[in-house]
Design an enzyme around this catalytic site. Structure first.
Site, PDB file in Angstrom:
ATOM      1  N   CYS A 117      -0.482  14.057 -11.730  1.00 19.82           N
ATOM      2  CA  CYS A 117       0.582  13.487 -12.580  1.00 19.82           C
ATOM      3  C   CYS A 117       0.521  13.971 -14.029  1.00 19.82           C
ATOM      4  CB  CYS A 117       0.551  11.969 -12.523  1.00 19.82           C
ATOM      5  SG  CYS A 117       0.867  11.343 -10.877  1.00 19.82           S
ATOM      6  N   HIS A 259       3.902   8.809 -18.801  1.00 19.02           N
ATOM      7  CA  HIS A 259       3.997   9.048 -17.358  1.00 19.02           C
ATOM      8  C   HIS A 259       4.361   7.741 -16.657  1.00 19.02           C
ATOM      9  CE1 HIS A 259       3.202   9.827 -13.244  1.00 19.02           C
ATOM     10  NE2 HIS A 259       2.042   9.216 -13.220  1.00 19.02           N
ATOM     11  N   ASN A 289       7.204   6.493  -9.321  1.00 19.85           N
ATOM     12  CA  ASN A 289       6.279   7.504  -9.834  1.00 19.85           C
ATOM     13  C   ASN A 289       6.584   8.832  -9.131  1.00 19.85           C
ATOM     14  OD1 ASN A 289       4.116   9.194 -10.405  1.00 19.85           O
ATOM     15  ND2 ASN A 289       2.549   7.619 -10.174  1.00 19.85           N
TER      16      ASN A 289
HETATM   17  N1  ACO Z   1       2.905  -5.646  -1.570  1.00 18.55           N
HETATM   18  C1  ACO Z   1       2.229  -6.821  -1.530  1.00 18.55           C
HETATM   19  N2  ACO Z   1       0.914  -6.915  -1.787  1.00 18.55           N
HETATM   20  C2  ACO Z   1       0.259  -5.781  -2.104  1.00 18.55           C
HETATM   21  C3  ACO Z   1       0.902  -4.532  -2.153  1.00 18.55           C
HETATM   22  C4  ACO Z   1       2.279  -4.487  -1.873  1.00 18.55           C
HETATM   23  N3  ACO Z   1       2.996  -3.347  -1.898  1.00 18.55           N
HETATM   24  N4  ACO Z   1      -0.009  -3.588  -2.503  1.00 18.55           N
HETATM   25  C5  ACO Z   1      -1.195  -4.223  -2.654  1.00 18.55           C
HETATM   26  N5  ACO Z   1      -1.013  -5.537  -2.395  1.00 18.55           N
HETATM   27  C6  ACO Z   1      -2.024  -6.594  -2.456  1.00 18.55           C
HETATM   28  C7  ACO Z   1      -3.417  -6.102  -2.204  1.00 18.55           C
HETATM   29  O1  ACO Z   1      -3.702  -6.039  -0.829  1.00 18.55           O
HETATM   30  C8  ACO Z   1      -4.252  -7.161  -2.904  1.00 18.55           C
HETATM   31  O2  ACO Z   1      -4.353  -8.276  -2.046  1.00 18.55           O
HETATM   32  P1  ACO Z   1      -5.717  -9.136  -2.005  1.00 18.55           P
HETATM   33  O3  ACO Z   1      -5.873  -9.680  -3.404  1.00 18.55           O
HETATM   34  O4  ACO Z   1      -5.424 -10.162  -0.977  1.00 18.55           O
HETATM   35  O5  ACO Z   1      -6.799  -8.178  -1.632  1.00 18.55           O
HETATM   36  C9  ACO Z   1      -3.376  -7.581  -4.075  1.00 18.55           C
HETATM   37  O6  ACO Z   1      -2.043  -7.122  -3.777  1.00 18.55           O
HETATM   38  C10 ACO Z   1      -3.811  -6.961  -5.381  1.00 18.55           C
HETATM   39  O7  ACO Z   1      -4.065  -5.563  -5.163  1.00 18.55           O
HETATM   40  P2  ACO Z   1      -4.366  -4.593  -6.348  1.00 18.55           P
HETATM   41  O8  ACO Z   1      -4.562  -3.206  -5.812  1.00 18.55           O
HETATM   42  O9  ACO Z   1      -5.420  -5.189  -7.209  1.00 18.55           O
HETATM   43  O10 ACO Z   1      -2.955  -4.664  -7.112  1.00 18.55           O
HETATM   44  P3  ACO Z   1      -2.610  -4.173  -8.527  1.00 18.55           P
HETATM   45  O11 ACO Z   1      -2.057  -5.259  -9.310  1.00 18.55           O
HETATM   46  O12 ACO Z   1      -3.708  -3.349  -9.133  1.00 18.55           O
HETATM   47  O13 ACO Z   1      -1.394  -3.180  -8.236  1.00 18.55           O
HETATM   48  C11 ACO Z   1      -1.047  -0.811  -8.105  1.00 18.55           C
HETATM   49  C12 ACO Z   1      -1.592  -2.048  -7.415  1.00 18.55           C
HETATM   50  C13 ACO Z   1       0.443  -1.010  -8.288  1.00 18.55           C
HETATM   51  C14 ACO Z   1      -1.321   0.405  -7.250  1.00 18.55           C
HETATM   52  C15 ACO Z   1      -1.724  -0.666  -9.496  1.00 18.55           C
HETATM   53  O14 ACO Z   1      -3.104  -0.795  -9.331  1.00 18.55           O
HETATM   54  C16 ACO Z   1      -1.433   0.631 -10.184  1.00 18.55           C
HETATM   55  O15 ACO Z   1      -0.328   0.886 -10.611  1.00 18.55           O
HETATM   56  N6  ACO Z   1      -2.474   1.468 -10.373  1.00 18.55           N
HETATM   57  C17 ACO Z   1      -2.440   2.635 -11.261  1.00 18.55           C
HETATM   58  C18 ACO Z   1      -1.584   3.731 -10.779  1.00 18.55           C
HETATM   59  C19 ACO Z   1      -1.696   4.877 -11.724  1.00 18.55           C
HETATM   60  O16 ACO Z   1      -2.078   4.795 -12.863  1.00 18.55           O
HETATM   61  N7  ACO Z   1      -1.336   6.039 -11.283  1.00 18.55           N
HETATM   62  C20 ACO Z   1      -1.399   7.200 -12.162  1.00 18.55           C
HETATM   63  C21 ACO Z   1      -1.838   8.322 -11.470  1.00 18.55           C
HETATM   64  S1  ACO Z   1      -0.894   8.560 -10.027  1.00 18.55           S
HETATM   65  C22 ACO Z   1      -1.218  10.180  -9.602  1.00 18.55           C
HETATM   66  O17 ACO Z   1      -1.935  10.881 -10.225  1.00 18.55           O
HETATM   67  C23 ACO Z   1      -0.538  10.711  -8.397  1.00 18.55           C
END
Ligand code: ACO
Length: 338
Positions: A117, A259, A289
């Protein structure tokens, strides 16, 4: 801060393309994904994303964006093509020569770069280097990703986030003080965390492992929470560093282009750097994204909608797998409307 080189890369054209098929959160749920519209909107800020149809690959997106960028620059001629992508059409050869040939740019140097990214910023630095070294007077930088081809549709933690798209810019040799001149570049990597974002199979490491890969090993996977933490810290630091190198205080900056990984990351950066929300560009709600394409697509759409206009001081930052991240600055040039 003035830099010694008199031969700077200057942005003179931009174009973007997203494939026509739009997938809403409701469409993902209707397709059987265990998620909810509320969760996706609240945790990511995404409502829709665009995906390619069968038969459409990264080079097809790249060519569409490139045509638009060349038209915006008012030229059909460049001396080099750089393509930043995480989803090349084939593992070998690079996709850029194919893109160049389809644009009628026969025999110009053309190569891919892989910075996930952060591809647009790494691509800008590469293009600026080609220009500074006199290897090229004009460079076409294309950023394109078809992440939907790499995502496990059953993995709710990634399937809701990514979309497909492309953005491209044309850069020419110019002067550091011109509008469009690319500012000092901040680039970093930290391979100690390469496992946070990966496609485990399909490369040399898996081929020499002596074990058969599982089907899911060919899909993209991301440790979201840990990645999030790095993304916020790294982009905050790089943004501050790039602004400092350009001699800009945060209050000088008219637009912040981050980004588009997650709306919560944008908000977090804006808070940490004390940017008013109305100066932060965002299109994540509509495109998700789009990987390497994210920043160029954001700039092109923001210019089209009038949110980004000539003379705006822009701070750009990106973060991606590798880990890779960076930031730079530019004063938005006067480009013809699409
Ligand atoms: N729908 C419902 N629940 C979900 C979903 C979904 N789509 N996805 C995950 N959950 C659940 C998980 O299972 C977890 O449940 P649990 O607590 O029972 O275990 C809960 O939601 C929390 O999961 P987290 O992974 O902690 O959720 P978070 O708030 O961190 O959001 C996300 C996840 C959106 C992926 C976030 O972490 C994020 O945006 N991360 C950074 C991404 C990033 O910076 N990318 C840049 C680089 S990308 C690249 O280089 C290609």
């Amino acid at each position: 801060m003035r830099r010694p080189s008199h031969r700077n890369a200057v942005l003179i054209g931009i174009g973007a393309y997203v494939p026509p098929t739009r997938i809403s959160n409701a469409d993902l749920i209707a397709g059987g994904l265990d998620t909810s519209d509320e969760w996706i909107r609240a945790r990511t800020g995404i409502a829709t994303r665009h995906i390619v149809q069968p038969g459409v690959a990264t080079s097809d997106l790249a060519v569409e964006a490139a045509w638009r960028a060349l038209e915006s620059a008012g030229t059909g001629e460049v001396d080099a093509v750089v393509l930043a992508t995480t989803t090349p059409d084939r593992p070998c050869p690079a996709t850029a020569p194919d893109v160049a040939a389809r644009l009628g740019l026969h025999e110009v140097p053309a190569f891919d770069i892989a910075a996930v990214c952060s591809g647009f910023l790494y691509g800008l630095a590469t293009a600026a280097g080609l220009i500074a070294s006199h290897a090229a007077d004009r460079v076409l930088l294309v950023t394109a990703d078809a992440f939907s081809t790499l995502i496990n549709p059953a993995d709710r933690s990634t399937a809701v986030i990514f979309g497909d798209g492309a953005g491209a810019v044309v850069l020419r040799a110019g002067h550091v003080d011109e509008p469009g001149a690319i500012g000092p570049m901040v680039l970093h990597s930290d391979g100690a965390h390469s496992d946070l974002i990966e496609v485990p199979a399909g490369g040399a490491r898996q081929r020499v492992s002596g074990t058969e890969p599982r089907a899911e090993d060919f899909f993209f996977r991301m440790q979201g929470r840990e990645t999030y933490r790095h993304a916020v810290t790294r982009m905050t630091e790089a943004s501050a560093q790039a602004a400092r190198l350009a001699g800009w205080s945060m209050t000088d900056i008219d637009r912040f282009a981050v980004h588009q990984a997650n709306a919560r990351i944008l908000n977090s950066l804006a808070t940490r750097l004390e940017f008013p929300p109305d100066r932060c560009l965002s299109n994540i709600e509509h495109v998700g994204n789009t990987g390497a394409a994210s920043l160029a697509l954001l700039l092109a759409q923001s210019a089209d909608s009038g949110l980004l206009t000539a003379g705006h001081k822009v701070l750009l930052t990106a973060f991606g797998g590798g880990l890779t991240w960076g930031a730079t600055t530019l004063i938005w040039p006067d480009l013809p409307a699409h």
